[in-house]
Design an enzyme around this catalytic site. Structure first.
Site, PDB file in Angstrom:
ATOM      1  N   GLU A 124       0.841  -1.188   0.000  1.00 15.44           N
ATOM      2  CA  GLU A 124       0.000   0.000   0.000  1.00 15.44           C
ATOM      3  C   GLU A 124       0.885   1.251   0.000  1.00 15.44           C
ATOM      4  OE1 GLU A 124      -3.711   1.958   2.561  1.00 15.44           O
ATOM      5  OE2 GLU A 124      -2.225   0.720   3.606  1.00 15.44           O
ATOM      6  N   LYS A 198      -9.866   2.254  -2.420  1.00 19.23           N
ATOM      7  CA  LYS A 198     -10.084   1.809  -1.043  1.00 19.23           C
ATOM      8  C   LYS A 198     -11.486   2.190  -0.571  1.00 19.23           C
ATOM      9  CE  LYS A 198      -7.536   1.872   3.365  1.00 19.23           C
ATOM     10  NZ  LYS A 198      -6.312   2.443   4.005  1.00 19.23           N
ATOM     11  N   CYS A 239      -5.727  -2.591   2.716  1.00 25.00           N
ATOM     12  CA  CYS A 239      -5.479  -2.393   4.143  1.00 25.00           C
ATOM     13  C   CYS A 239      -6.746  -2.493   4.999  1.00 25.00           C
ATOM     14  CB  CYS A 239      -4.761  -1.064   4.365  1.00 25.00           C
ATOM     15  SG  CYS A 239      -3.914  -0.951   5.980  1.00 25.00           S
TER      16      CYS A 239
END
Length: 366
Positions: A124, A198, A239
């Protein structure tokens, strides 16, 4: 629906309380077989009790409506383009020098490919320091490509030249006046196969430990991402997305073989949750999970936990590392997926009569 099910169960329980309850059991669970059919069904040395249990179990499973536990119904696991291949997880150090970060990532991808990796996963935010101050400075216009997005231009060139699939970690993406934390997937032809923004932004406040609010600069993505590649069907999360099991369940219901999560867990939640969440997502959905973190830099404003990992469909840790820079090469064997799902047939045991997971995007597209 609930009242009908409850009423049905109540009527059955009343029947069982009557004096002729055994005949009622027969009528509820079994058709009345002819003597000839009994002879055919049971060898002389066996008892009909095994068949009674089998039919009762089958009837019970049918009443549980496992196929309705996913809305729309779960897709069958597709046949992958190949059964076995190597994945490379590139745990990279990240600096304030963007050009250096890009060339460094390029060398790592080339090294992973030279060691046999057909799929390479990056961390990331690998082209930028992880901070709200840095995201606007290092952001790229991915759709414009070329000089407007040197990070993805490199990924495209390398994937085509080496003939590999790259799940390109994530970089800050600029779209008009909005910023996203975005993962790009490039095929072995160098083409952009998918782009995942995300979905769940990292907004946390643990007193005395860590406070971070991605929403100060970033916009949340709105689309789950599953992509068919030369190495199978892959679900993408970034994440914090890994904390939300619903997303992984949607990916599994869409037929994913593998989930990839570039991530940068911190020194507070990393030791407690990083491996735990990976193993949980793999075990619950009976598929592979791969993660890739930046290497740890104790002098950075945000310190990553590291520990990039590959998890198997039984929740087993197949390969991992510590917090330093590393390139992990590990084998993925998709034939194990069916073995695990046969041993633990969760898809056939879900209770669609009690709960459902709705894939809103698929439902609206039908």
């Amino acid at each position: 629906m609930k009242s009908a099910v409850s009423s049905s169960l109540f009527l059955h329980s009343k029947n069982l309380l009557k004096p002729n309850r055994f005949s009622r059991l027969e009528s509820v669970f079994l058709p009345k077989p002819s003597p000839r059919s009994i002879v055919k069904l049971f060898p002389s040395s066996s008892s009909p009790s095994g068949l009674i249990r089998s039919i009762s179990s089958s009837t019970m499973a049918s009443s549980f409506k496992p196929e309705q536990a996913r809305v729309p119904s779960a897709l069958p696991l597709p046949a992958p383009p190949l059964t076995k291949f190597n994945i490379g997880l590139c745990q990279l150090s990240v600096t304030a020098d963007k050009s250096r970060n890009i060339s460094h990532a390029k060398k790592a991808i080339e090294e992973a490919a030279s060691k046999g990796a057909k799929l390479v996963l990056l961390p990331e935010i690998w082209n930028s320091p992880y901070s709200n101050d840095s995201f606007p400075v290092y952001a790229e216009d991915i759709d414009a490509g070329g000089e407007a997005s040197p990070s993805t231009a490199m990924l495209s060139e390398v994937s085509k030249r080496l003939g590999i699939t790259i799940v390109g970690g994530s970089i800050p993406e600029r779209v008009g006046d909005r910023l996203y934390n975005t993962c790009c997937v490039f095929g072995s032809d160098g083409e952009l196969k998918a782009k995942h923004r995300k979905i769940h932004l990292f907004d946390i406040d643990i007193p005395g430990k860590i406070t971070f609010m991605e929403s100060k600069t970033l916009t949340a993505g709105e689309t789950p991402t599953v992509v068919d590649t030369d190495v199978g069907r892959i679900g993408i999360g970034i994440c914090y997305d890994i904390r939300f099991q619903e997303l992984a369940m949607i990916y599994a219901a869409r037929g994913a073989h593998l989930l990839c999560y570039p991530g940068a867990f911190n020194m507070t939640t990393g030791p407690l949750h990083w491996e735990l969440l990976q193993r949980a997502r793999a075990t619950d959905n009976q598929l592979y999970v791969a993660t890739c973190s930046p290497a740890r830099d104790s002098g950075a404003g945000y310190t990553a936990w590291g520990h990039s990992t590959l998890i198997g469909p039984f929740g087993e840790v197949l390969a991992t590392t510590e917090h330093e820079e590393a390139i992990i090469i590990a084998e993925i064997d998709y034939s194990i997926l069916e073995q695990r799902r046969t041993s633990l047939p969760l898809n056939k045991q879900r209770r669609g009569d009690l709960y459902q997971l709705v894939d809103v995007q698929r439902l609206n597209s039908e």
